[in-house]
Enzyme design. Structure first.
Site, PDB file in Angstrom:
ATOM      1  N   ARG A  66       0.837  -1.215   0.000  1.00 29.10           N
ATOM      2  CA  ARG A  66       0.000   0.000   0.000  1.00 29.10           C
ATOM      3  C   ARG A  66       0.867   1.259   0.000  1.00 29.10           C
ATOM      4  O   ARG A  66       0.478   2.300  -0.509  1.00 29.10           O
ATOM      5  CB  ARG A  66      -0.977  -0.005   1.181  1.00 29.10           C
ATOM      6  CG  ARG A  66      -1.720   1.318   1.349  1.00 29.10           C
ATOM      7  CD  ARG A  66      -3.092   1.207   2.030  1.00 29.10           C
ATOM      8  NE  ARG A  66      -3.175   0.244   3.094  1.00 29.10           N
ATOM      9  CZ  ARG A  66      -2.714   0.445   4.336  1.00 29.10           C
ATOM     10  NH1 ARG A  66      -2.138   1.582   4.678  1.00 29.10           N
ATOM     11  NH2 ARG A  66      -2.832  -0.506   5.245  1.00 29.10           N
ATOM     12  N   TYR A 119     -14.636  15.830 -15.708  1.00 24.41           N
ATOM     13  CA  TYR A 119     -15.051  14.442 -15.726  1.00 24.41           C
ATOM     14  C   TYR A 119     -16.204  14.299 -14.719  1.00 24.41           C
ATOM     15  O   TYR A 119     -16.162  14.890 -13.637  1.00 24.41           O
ATOM     16  CB  TYR A 119     -13.853  13.563 -15.340  1.00 24.41           C
ATOM     17  CG  TYR A 119     -14.203  12.125 -15.163  1.00 24.41           C
ATOM     18  CD1 TYR A 119     -14.522  11.338 -16.269  1.00 24.41           C
ATOM     19  CD2 TYR A 119     -14.257  11.550 -13.905  1.00 24.41           C
ATOM     20  CE1 TYR A 119     -14.878  10.019 -16.102  1.00 24.41           C
ATOM     21  CE2 TYR A 119     -14.602  10.224 -13.743  1.00 24.41           C
ATOM     22  CZ  TYR A 119     -14.911   9.456 -14.838  1.00 24.41           C
ATOM     23  OH  TYR A 119     -15.265   8.156 -14.690  1.00 24.41           O
ATOM     24  N   ASP A 191      -5.573  18.147 -14.463  1.00 24.20           N
ATOM     25  CA  ASP A 191      -5.917  16.811 -14.966  1.00 24.20           C
ATOM     26  C   ASP A 191      -5.417  16.740 -16.406  1.00 24.20           C
ATOM     27  O   ASP A 191      -5.978  17.368 -17.302  1.00 24.20           O
ATOM     28  CB  ASP A 191      -7.445  16.638 -14.880  1.00 24.20           C
ATOM     29  CG  ASP A 191      -7.893  15.231 -15.284  1.00 24.20           C
ATOM     30  OD1 ASP A 191      -7.185  14.586 -16.077  1.00 24.20           O
ATOM     31  OD2 ASP A 191      -8.968  14.802 -14.808  1.00 24.20           O
ATOM     32  N   LYS A 216      -6.723   5.688 -19.257  1.00 22.34           N
ATOM     33  CA  LYS A 216      -6.994   6.140 -20.619  1.00 22.34           C
ATOM     34  C   LYS A 216      -5.744   5.949 -21.484  1.00 22.34           C
ATOM     35  O   LYS A 216      -5.322   4.840 -21.706  1.00 22.34           O
ATOM     36  CB  LYS A 216      -7.502   7.587 -20.571  1.00 22.34           C
ATOM     37  CG  LYS A 216      -8.542   7.847 -19.467  1.00 22.34           C
ATOM     38  CD  LYS A 216      -9.861   7.120 -19.672  1.00 22.34           C
ATOM     39  CE  LYS A 216     -10.753   7.080 -18.444  1.00 22.34           C
ATOM     40  NZ  LYS A 216     -11.119   8.350 -17.846  1.00 22.34           N
TER      41      LYS A 216
HETATM   42  C1  LIG Z   1     -11.701   8.840 -16.620  1.00 23.54           C
HETATM   43  C2  LIG Z   1     -11.317  10.170 -16.124  1.00 23.54           C
HETATM   44  C3  LIG Z   1     -11.122  10.418 -14.757  1.00 23.54           C
HETATM   45  C4  LIG Z   1     -11.373   9.355 -13.712  1.00 23.54           C
HETATM   46  O1  LIG Z   1     -10.424   8.339 -13.800  1.00 23.54           O
HETATM   47  P1  LIG Z   1     -10.710   6.790 -13.398  1.00 23.54           P
HETATM   48  O2  LIG Z   1      -9.429   6.144 -13.782  1.00 23.54           O
HETATM   49  O3  LIG Z   1     -11.890   6.341 -14.179  1.00 23.54           O
HETATM   50  O4  LIG Z   1     -10.962   6.768 -11.931  1.00 23.54           O
HETATM   51  C5  LIG Z   1     -10.713  11.674 -14.384  1.00 23.54           C
HETATM   52  N1  LIG Z   1     -10.502  12.656 -15.288  1.00 23.54           N
HETATM   53  C6  LIG Z   1     -10.681  12.458 -16.604  1.00 23.54           C
HETATM   54  C7  LIG Z   1     -10.438  13.585 -17.563  1.00 23.54           C
HETATM   55  C8  LIG Z   1     -11.103  11.214 -17.068  1.00 23.54           C
HETATM   56  O5  LIG Z   1     -11.300  11.044 -18.371  1.00 23.54           O
END
Ligand SMILES: *Cc1c(COP(=O)(O)O)cnc(C)c1O
Length: 401
Positions: A66, A119, A191, A216
């Site tokens: 962890r 998101y 982000d 992604k």
């Molecule tokens: C998918 C996504 C998230 C969340 O991420 P997870 O891996 O699904 O928890 C946050 N920000 C953006 C821009 C995303 O596309």
């Protein structure tokens, strides 16, 4: 436009970076070309004094997965390097990354300012879950840095940006917002999921923390859920040893390994995603049944100049509106044959979805309209198939509208 170059270049670093950077690999009796998966929850101490020294913080040996693991560490070293940051932390998901970052920066009574197109999960966290803990957020349109300045209060600890934003592809000028924030001692988190470090390095533009949903483009194959934070070493230590330790959103060694594998092809994949996206965007923008196409690489994008200045490429995400609104969009989504009707993005497969009822269903009808998510908007994550096949699929589906 081509990706970033460094000495050695970005693609070289994606493939060989860890060899220079990860000390653990050299210590193994066999030098595997692929980073080994340390599928171990716990790590043995040499003796009781060693264990005690680790817990006193005087020895940095691994203790428990962890808190850290050599496979995770290889990925963290690589991500920090690619984002030009001091340190990184990889987590179980993008949401675990955002939550860990917020809980490291904020406590009850504190305030966040964020761009208003986010998101869906982030929007829900900021407007529903965090207020229960006494942390509030003001969401403002991301296209004008002055909006962030106006929303700052004495309690503001963090500004969170999503640029390009999901799914409206609105951009925020990172450098301008960082300048505003730093005058008041406020941290800026970006982000960077849509651009990846190949196309945009927020830390170089003044941000303090970069966050990724590595689910992604970084993973890239639609087989892993994961998140990343990159920033200053002392902040990251606090995020790991306080927040992650107590909140627990750690990544499995196997998933960390999948991301290491994904990174090796990141630049090649991004180049093709962008090339395909540009062709698809052009096809859609000339199609009589498509009323609007949003893609930062089109000169019609309102922030095309900012995209040129801030990014090294335009990415693989497109949003568009079909003539006839929501029902017309539904017909397209229900009739594609090659494209897959699914949320998520950045995979090798082309994915199509409806933000208003899927990824962004956490926004109310009014909120959707306010932030520019048209109820008819269709979001496309352009994959790596032959582009003529993607276009042909969209053409036959649009014919049915
Ligand atoms: C998918 C996504 C998230 C969340 O991420 P997870 O891996 O699904 O928890 C946050 N920000 C953006 C821009 C995303 O596309």
């Amino acid at each position: 436009m081509s990706g970033k170059s460094k000495n050695p270049g970005f693609a070289t670093l994606c493939i060989h970076g860890k060899k220079h950077l990860d000390k653990h690999q050299g210590e193994l009796p066999i030098r595997a070309i692929s980073t080994p998966i340390f599928q171990s929850s716990t790590f043995a101490f040499e003796n009781a004094e060693h264990g005690a020294a680790v817990f006193r913080g005087e020895d940095s040996s691994y203790v428990y997965t962890r808190l850290g693991n050599p496979t995770q560490a290889a990925l963290e070293t690589e991500m920090a390097y690619l984002e030009n940051g001091e340190a990184a932390l990889v987590l179980a998901s993008g949401m675990a990354a955002i939550t860990t970052a917020v809980l490291t920066c904020c406590q009850a009574g504190d305030h966040i300012v964020s761009s208003d197109t986010l998101y869906g999960g982030t929007h829900e966290l900021f407007t529903k879950t965090l207020p229960r803990l006494g942390i509030t957020t003001t969401e403002v349109p991301g296209d004008d840095p002055a909006n962030f300045a106006h929303a700052i209060t004495d309690q503001t600890k963090l500004i969170h940006l999503e640029t390009p934003a999901n799914p409206t592809l609105v951009l925020t000028d990172i450098a301008a917002v960082a300048e505003i924030a730093h005058k008041k001692g406020i941290l800026v988190m970006v982000d960077n999921t849509f651009c990846t470090p190949y196309l945009q390095n927020p830390l170089d533009l003044g941000a303090d923390i970069v966050m990724h949903s590595a689910t992604k483009y970084i993973g890239g194959h639609g087989d892993t859920v994961a998140g990343v934070l990159v920033g200053k070493a002392d902040w990251m230590m606090k995020a790991r040893m306080e927040t992650l330790r107590d909140v627990g959103g750690c990544i499995s060694p196997f998933n960390a390994w999948l991301l290491l594998r994904g990174l090796k092809t990141l630049p090649v994949r991004m180049d093709r995603h962008m090339e395909n996206a540009m062709e698809v965007a052009q096809f859609l923008s000339y199609h009589p049944k498509v009323s609007q196409v949003i893609y930062p690489g089109l000169k019609t994008h309102q922030q095309y100049e900012l995209a040129l200045r801030q990014q090294r490429g335009f990415g693989g995400m497109i949003s568009f509106m079909v003539e006839g609104g929501r029902e017309a969009g539904r017909i397209v989504m229900d009739n594609v044959q090659l494209c897959t009707l699914a949320v998520s993005l950045g995979d090798v497969d082309t994915l199509i979805e409806h933000p208003a009822t899927m990824t962004h269903s956490t926004y109310s009808e009014e909120e959707l309209l306010k932030v520019g998510i048209d109820p008819g908007m269709v979001r496309l994550s352009v994959g790596l198939e032959n582009v003529e096949d993607i276009i042909e699929d969209l053409r036959q589906a649009l014919k049915l509208v």
